[in-house]
Write a protein that holds these residues in place. Structure first.
Motif, mmCIF file in Angstrom:
data_model
loop_
_atom_site.group_PDB
_atom_site.id
_atom_site.type_symbol
_atom_site.label_atom_id
_atom_site.label_comp_id
_atom_site.label_asym_id
_atom_site.label_seq_id
_atom_site.Cartn_x
_atom_site.Cartn_y
_atom_site.Cartn_z
ATOM 1 N N SER A 30 7.842 5.349 -14.597
ATOM 2 C CA SER A 30 8.584 4.481 -15.512
ATOM 3 C C SER A 30 9.772 5.220 -16.124
ATOM 4 C CB SER A 30 7.663 3.967 -16.621
ATOM 5 O OG SER A 30 6.633 3.161 -16.092
ATOM 6 N N ALA A 31 9.539 6.467 -16.556
ATOM 7 C CA ALA A 31 10.613 7.267 -17.150
ATOM 8 C C ALA A 31 11.714 7.539 -16.125
ATOM 9 C CB ALA A 31 10.048 8.580 -17.687
ATOM 10 N N ALA A 32 11.303 7.848 -14.900
ATOM 11 C CA ALA A 32 12.289 8.107 -13.846
ATOM 12 C C ALA A 32 13.075 6.845 -13.514
ATOM 13 C CB ALA A 32 11.579 8.644 -12.602
ATOM 14 N N MET A 33 12.401 5.697 -13.491
ATOM 15 C CA MET A 33 13.062 4.424 -13.202
ATOM 16 C C MET A 33 14.092 4.098 -14.276
ATOM 17 S SD MET A 33 13.104 1.925 -10.955
ATOM 18 C CE MET A 33 11.510 2.052 -10.148
ATOM 19 N N LEU A 34 13.724 4.230 -15.534
ATOM 20 C CA LEU A 34 14.633 3.948 -16.639
ATOM 21 C C LEU A 34 15.857 4.862 -16.572
ATOM 22 C CD1 LEU A 34 15.448 2.673 -19.324
ATOM 23 C CD2 LEU A 34 13.894 4.261 -20.478
ATOM 24 N N THR A 35 15.618 6.139 -16.360
ATOM 25 C CA THR A 35 16.730 7.098 -16.293
ATOM 26 C C THR A 35 17.675 6.784 -15.138
ATOM 27 O OG1 THR A 35 15.304 8.829 -17.218
ATOM 28 C CG2 THR A 35 17.324 9.541 -16.108
ATOM 29 N N ASN A 36 17.109 6.516 -13.973
ATOM 30 C CA ASN A 36 17.945 6.329 -12.786
ATOM 31 C C ASN A 36 18.752 5.035 -12.843
ATOM 32 O OD1 ASN A 36 18.820 7.579 -10.441
ATOM 33 N ND2 ASN A 36 17.442 6.410 -9.129
ATOM 34 N N LEU A 37 18.176 3.950 -13.364
ATOM 35 C CA LEU A 37 18.927 2.698 -13.467
ATOM 36 C C LEU A 37 20.044 2.816 -14.504
ATOM 37 C CD1 LEU A 37 16.209 -0.094 -13.142
ATOM 38 C CD2 LEU A 37 17.795 0.744 -11.435
ATOM 39 N N PHE A 38 19.811 3.570 -15.560
ATOM 40 C CA PHE A 38 20.872 3.809 -16.545
ATOM 41 C C PHE A 38 21.999 4.630 -15.919
ATOM 42 C CE2 PHE A 38 22.791 6.556 -19.783
ATOM 43 C CZ PHE A 38 23.301 5.590 -20.649
ATOM 44 N N VAL A 39 21.647 5.685 -15.212
ATOM 45 C CA VAL A 39 22.645 6.520 -14.531
ATOM 46 C C VAL A 39 23.398 5.711 -13.482
ATOM 47 C CG1 VAL A 39 22.936 8.482 -12.953
ATOM 48 C CG2 VAL A 39 21.461 8.691 -14.959
ATOM 49 N N ILE A 95 14.402 -0.696 -18.527
ATOM 50 C CA ILE A 95 13.192 -0.974 -19.314
ATOM 51 C C ILE A 95 12.305 -1.994 -18.599
ATOM 52 C CG2 ILE A 95 12.340 -2.003 -21.449
ATOM 53 C CD1 ILE A 95 14.754 -0.818 -22.876
ATOM 54 N N LEU A 96 12.944 -3.085 -18.112
ATOM 55 C CA LEU A 96 12.193 -4.153 -17.449
ATOM 56 C C LEU A 96 11.432 -3.618 -16.237
ATOM 57 C CD1 LEU A 96 11.478 -7.145 -16.918
ATOM 58 C CD2 LEU A 96 13.641 -7.323 -15.651
ATOM 59 N N TRP A 97 12.162 -2.930 -15.338
ATOM 60 C CA TRP A 97 11.517 -2.498 -14.097
ATOM 61 C C TRP A 97 10.647 -1.258 -14.297
ATOM 62 C CZ3 TRP A 97 10.828 -5.660 -10.353
ATOM 63 C CH2 TRP A 97 11.692 -6.754 -10.244
ATOM 64 N N ALA A 98 10.925 -0.484 -15.335
ATOM 65 C CA ALA A 98 10.031 0.629 -15.662
ATOM 66 C C ALA A 98 8.653 0.091 -16.048
ATOM 67 C CB ALA A 98 10.623 1.459 -16.797
ATOM 68 N N LEU A 99 8.638 -0.972 -16.855
ATOM 69 C CA LEU A 99 7.365 -1.575 -17.257
ATOM 70 C C LEU A 99 6.649 -2.198 -16.066
ATOM 71 C CD1 LEU A 99 8.472 -3.257 -20.619
ATOM 72 C CD2 LEU A 99 7.057 -1.205 -20.336
ATOM 73 N N ILE A 100 7.388 -2.901 -15.230
ATOM 74 C CA ILE A 100 6.763 -3.574 -14.081
ATOM 75 C C ILE A 100 6.214 -2.555 -13.085
ATOM 76 C CG2 ILE A 100 7.223 -5.029 -12.067
ATOM 77 C CD1 ILE A 100 9.237 -6.570 -13.786
ATOM 78 N N ILE A 101 7.063 -1.592 -12.670
ATOM 79 C CA ILE A 101 6.630 -0.599 -11.679
ATOM 80 C C ILE A 101 5.528 0.290 -12.255
ATOM 81 C CG2 ILE A 101 7.359 1.353 -10.253
ATOM 82 C CD1 ILE A 101 8.390 -1.341 -9.297
ATOM 83 N N GLY A 102 5.668 0.657 -13.552
ATOM 84 C CA GLY A 102 4.642 1.484 -14.184
ATOM 85 C C GLY A 102 3.297 0.792 -14.191
#
Length: 452
Positions: free
Chosen positions: A395-404, A371-378
């Motif tokens: 942002s969606a891709a970042m959130l998904t990939n960090l969770f995975v 969530i944090l880096w999705a907001l920053i990178i987005g």
């Protein structure tokens, strides 16, 4: 400061010996070697090219061979031992601890090992054959059979007289082991207790009971963990019938810890932890090519994902510019988790009872960081490219990939461990492959859906 001075002196000695060898001053080199400690000679051998190493070995006093071999890495040791006659090798092993002799013989062809054993006296041969009968990575494989035992029904004065008559004790002895008539371990008598107890007191009244003996089939990693947790200097080793078969000392455990650390560090690069720094070019290239081949397959898997979205990449240059960010962040985050889990597995912190909790924790960390880096990178992408949809996609891709990455960072080492594959060797590569494939698939897939 003292350590730095010692390091500088060792480096200076190495340079002096190297220069002397180049100039053919062999008498000077021999004198230098005679004035050095065995462990310093071992360091000199490992730091020398192979041709110089062979000359140094020939100039070394054969009486020091055993102690020097004990300090060398496996690759260097194997190379030197392979060129020694069985009789010379048998002489070199005199005075070495039983476990160290067994370690040397295991690296030799069976025929040569048998020849070396035949050159030993009966007592030494029996001790070494006992050590060789146990797997190398168990307590039996690293134990020393040279132990001092006493009976529990004698007085302290009898033990003291026995010690004086014996004249010396094995190295790193801090405890005498009390056994019964069937050689079963029944207790320990520390040297401190021996020296501070009245002479007329029976041993059995002051000994501590043998409730901390090590099973002969316990893995060497578990042995090291026990020594670390209980601050032992030495510990007895018993078989399944509680017969005393040997002891393990702290110097052996230090070697295990160092080897495990080197193994983990070198495995991250796909290298053998005992690889000789000056190994032949062809041999080193062959070893490294295997790992490079595995990594090529992983890279091709990630490249195939990009190839699936070739049309998307051709139409939007911005996608091609940004596509490396998501897999890169996932790889870094996942490798942090992998390192933590590998350490936990090595130290015995992770088991069936807490694996699920750890998985939930790392998944939550991945989600929060996502969530944090999705907001920053987005936000950066929106400000940079002036495209809200592109910012949402990355942002969606970042959130998904960090969770995975968080989930995979826990599950991959655990699964590899269950498959008897070293997580340090394969965990990082497997994790990177997953985060590359997932990151690129989600990012390019969403871009294809929403931007084309």
């Amino acid at each position: 400061m003292a350590e730095q001075i010692e390091f500088d002196q060792a480096h200076q000695t190495l340079q002096e010996v190297s220069d002397a060898l180049d100039n053919g001053r062999f008498v000077f080199v021999r004198r230098q070697l005679q004035s050095m400690e065995p462990e310093d000679i071992a360091h000199l051998l490992e730091a020398s090219p192979r041709k110089s190493r062979e000359v140094l070995w020939q100039l070394t006093d054969p009486e020091d061979y055993g102690e020097i071999l004990d300090e060398l890495s496996e690759d260097v040791k194997d190379n030197l031992v392979s060129k020694m006659a069985p009789g010379k090798l048998a002489e070199a092993t005199e005075g070495m601890d039983t476990d160290d002799v067994a370690y040397v013989l295991r690296s030799l062809p069976n025929k040569v090992s048998r020849e070396v054993l035949s050159q030993m006296d009966a007592a030494d041969r029996l001790r070494v054959e006992t050590a060789l009968s146990y797997p190398e990575d168990t307590a039996g494989g690293i134990m020393n059979t040279d132990v001092t035992t006493i009976r529990g029904d004698v007085d302290i004065d009898v033990v003291l007289r026995y010690m004086r008559m014996k004249g010396e004790l094995p190295e790193a002895t801090d405890t005498l082991y009390v056994i019964d008539d069937d050689d079963r371990l029944i207790g320990n008598l520390s040297l401190t207790t021996l020296l501070t107890t009245q002479p007329d007191v029976p041993v059995i009244e002051v000994m501590s009971h043998a409730d901390e003996a090590i099973a002969v089939d316990l893995s060497d990693t578990d042995v090291a963990s026990l020594f670390e947790r209980r601050n032992w200097v030495s510990a007895p080793v018993v078989d399944q019938n509680q017969h005393l078969v040997g002891r393990i000392t702290i110097d052996d455990v230090v070697d295990i810890i160092r080897e495990d650390a080197e193994h983990s560090m070198m495995s991250l690069a796909g290298l053998d932890d005992d690889e000789d720094t000056f190994a032949p070019v062809v041999k080193s290239a062959r070893r490294r090519s295997i790992w490079l081949g595995v990594n090529v397959l992983a890279a091709l898997a990630a490249a195939s994902v990009s190839n699936m979205f070739e049309a998307t990449l051709e139409q939007m240059a911005a996608i091609a510019v940004l596509m490396t960010i998501v897999p890169s962040m996932g790889g870094v985050a996942g490798n942090q988790t992998v390192a933590l889990v590998i350490r936990g597995l090595a130290l015995g912190y992770i088991g069936d009872s807490n694996r699920k909790e750890l998985l939930m924790k790392e998944a939550a960390i991945g989600f929060l960081n996502g969530i944090l880096w999705a907001l920053i990178i987005g936000a950066i992408v929106v400000f940079w490219k002036h495209d809200w949809m592109l910012g949402f996609i990355i942002s969606a891709a970042m959130l998904t990939n960090l969770f995975v990455a968080g989930v995979a960072g826990v599950t991959i080492p655990v699964i590899l461990k269950k498959m008897n594959i070293d997580p340090a060797l394969a965990g990082g590569m497997a994790l990177t492959t997953i985060t590359d494939v997932v990151g690129l698939s989600v990012f390019l897939g969403l871009a294809t859906i929403f931007l084309l």
